[in-house]
Design an enzyme around this catalytic site. Structure first.
Site, PDB file in Angstrom:
ATOM      1  N   TYR A  96      30.178  30.099  42.060  1.00 13.77           N
ATOM      2  CA  TYR A  96      30.411  31.308  42.856  1.00 13.77           C
ATOM      3  C   TYR A  96      30.281  30.966  44.337  1.00 13.77           C
ATOM      4  O   TYR A  96      31.003  31.505  45.168  1.00 13.77           O
ATOM      5  CB  TYR A  96      29.417  32.406  42.468  1.00 13.77           C
ATOM      6  CG  TYR A  96      29.618  32.905  41.066  1.00 13.77           C
ATOM      7  CD1 TYR A  96      30.565  33.896  40.784  1.00 13.77           C
ATOM      8  CD2 TYR A  96      28.891  32.381  39.999  1.00 13.77           C
ATOM      9  CE1 TYR A  96      30.765  34.354  39.493  1.00 13.77           C
ATOM     10  CE2 TYR A  96      29.089  32.835  38.702  1.00 13.77           C
ATOM     11  CZ  TYR A  96      30.022  33.822  38.454  1.00 13.77           C
ATOM     12  OH  TYR A  96      30.227  34.261  37.171  1.00 13.77           O
ATOM     13  N   ASN A 119      37.769  41.393  37.933  1.00 11.34           N
ATOM     14  CA  ASN A 119      39.109  40.823  37.859  1.00 11.34           C
ATOM     15  C   ASN A 119      39.935  41.579  36.809  1.00 11.34           C
ATOM     16  O   ASN A 119      39.581  41.582  35.641  1.00 11.34           O
ATOM     17  CB  ASN A 119      38.997  39.338  37.492  1.00 11.34           C
ATOM     18  CG  ASN A 119      40.325  38.682  37.216  1.00 11.34           C
ATOM     19  OD1 ASN A 119      41.381  39.202  37.554  1.00 11.34           O
ATOM     20  ND2 ASN A 119      40.270  37.523  36.582  1.00 11.34           N
ATOM     21  N   CYS A 127      38.905  33.747  36.062  1.00 17.15           N
ATOM     22  CA  CYS A 127      37.516  34.011  36.424  1.00 17.15           C
ATOM     23  C   CYS A 127      36.543  33.297  35.488  1.00 17.15           C
ATOM     24  O   CYS A 127      35.383  33.091  35.849  1.00 17.15           O
ATOM     25  CB  CYS A 127      37.238  35.512  36.455  1.00 17.15           C
ATOM     26  SG  CYS A 127      37.744  36.413  34.989  1.00 17.15           S
ATOM     27  N   HIS A 128      37.016  32.876  34.323  1.00 19.64           N
ATOM     28  CA  HIS A 128      36.151  32.137  33.393  1.00 19.64           C
ATOM     29  C   HIS A 128      35.801  30.750  33.925  1.00 19.64           C
ATOM     30  O   HIS A 128      34.847  30.135  33.447  1.00 19.64           O
ATOM     31  CB  HIS A 128      36.820  32.019  32.014  1.00 19.64           C
ATOM     32  CG  HIS A 128      38.115  31.288  32.019  1.00 19.64           C
ATOM     33  ND1 HIS A 128      39.311  31.901  32.374  1.00 19.64           N
ATOM     34  CD2 HIS A 128      38.421  30.003  31.722  1.00 19.64           C
ATOM     35  CE1 HIS A 128      40.292  31.021  32.287  1.00 19.64           C
ATOM     36  NE2 HIS A 128      39.774  29.858  31.898  1.00 19.64           N
ATOM     37  N   GLU A 154      39.916  24.369  27.607  1.00 17.02           N
ATOM     38  CA  GLU A 154      40.559  23.692  28.731  1.00 17.02           C
ATOM     39  C   GLU A 154      40.027  22.279  28.958  1.00 17.02           C
ATOM     40  O   GLU A 154      40.767  21.416  29.412  1.00 17.02           O
ATOM     41  CB  GLU A 154      40.392  24.525  30.003  1.00 17.02           C
ATOM     42  CG  GLU A 154      41.159  25.837  29.943  1.00 17.02           C
ATOM     43  CD  GLU A 154      41.081  26.618  31.241  1.00 17.02           C
ATOM     44  OE1 GLU A 154      40.562  26.096  32.251  1.00 17.02           O
ATOM     45  OE2 GLU A 154      41.555  27.760  31.249  1.00 17.02           O
TER      46      GLU A 154
END
Length: 171
Positions: A96, A119, A127-128, A154
């Site tokens: 963040y 979001n 946002c993850h 990912e």
């Protein structure tokens, strides 16, 4: 507004909503801020065919980017945060604090967290990919279990037991 639902194994049921040309919402039905279907919205099961196929490819590990026009609505600060989220590469995570610095507001870490949590276009606006600066997973609209699954999808090497395996990338 046109909407439809997408059932996924990894993230549960998603709702997609848009104005006909642009996607305005991609939310978790069972998330922290579920999107309520309005009386004047129209369900069209054929409208989001391309996006549903792209999301299926993403969840199968075969897609890293999306080809969809977006129309997120928020405060100017939220819009800056969401724009910065689009800069985070697939398979990477940032803090963040990184986002706060990226938008020129290094002292606004909590406000960045709040904007991240609001979001309206989850997954596509990633946002993850934002985690605590100490490597811990923190809040996510779809739940921490979904956040962990998305990060693992990912980049499987990133996580172990809900924590980052390596030093946090700086972006």
């Amino acid at each position: 507004m046109i909407y439809d639902f997408l059932q996924t194994d990894l993230a549960g049921t998603l709702i997609l909503a848009g104005d006909g040309n642009r996607l305005r919402h991609l939310n978790f039905i069972n998330g922290k801020h579920p999107l309520a279907v309005q009386a004047d919205w129209r369900r069209d099961t054929s409208h989001f065919t391309s996006l549903k196929a792209q999301l299926a490819d993403y969840f199968a590990g075969n897609r890293k980017t999306f080809d969809v026009d977006l129309l997120a609505e928020g405060t100017p600060f939220q819009m800056k945060v969401w724009s910065a989220l689009l800069e985070i590469p697939y398979g990477r995570v940032v803090s963040y604090q990184w986002v706060a610095r990226r938008i020129g507001r290094p002292g606004a870490v909590r406000a960045v967290g709040a904007a991240n949590g609001r979001n309206p276009i989850s997954i596509i606006v990633p946002c993850h990919r934002v985690i605590g600066k100490n490597g811990t997973l923190t809040g996510y609209g779809g739940g921490l279990d979904v956040k962990q699954r998305l990060i693992r999808l990912e980049n499987p090497a990133l996580l172990s037991g809900g924590r980052l395996n390596a030093p946090l990338p700086v972006g």
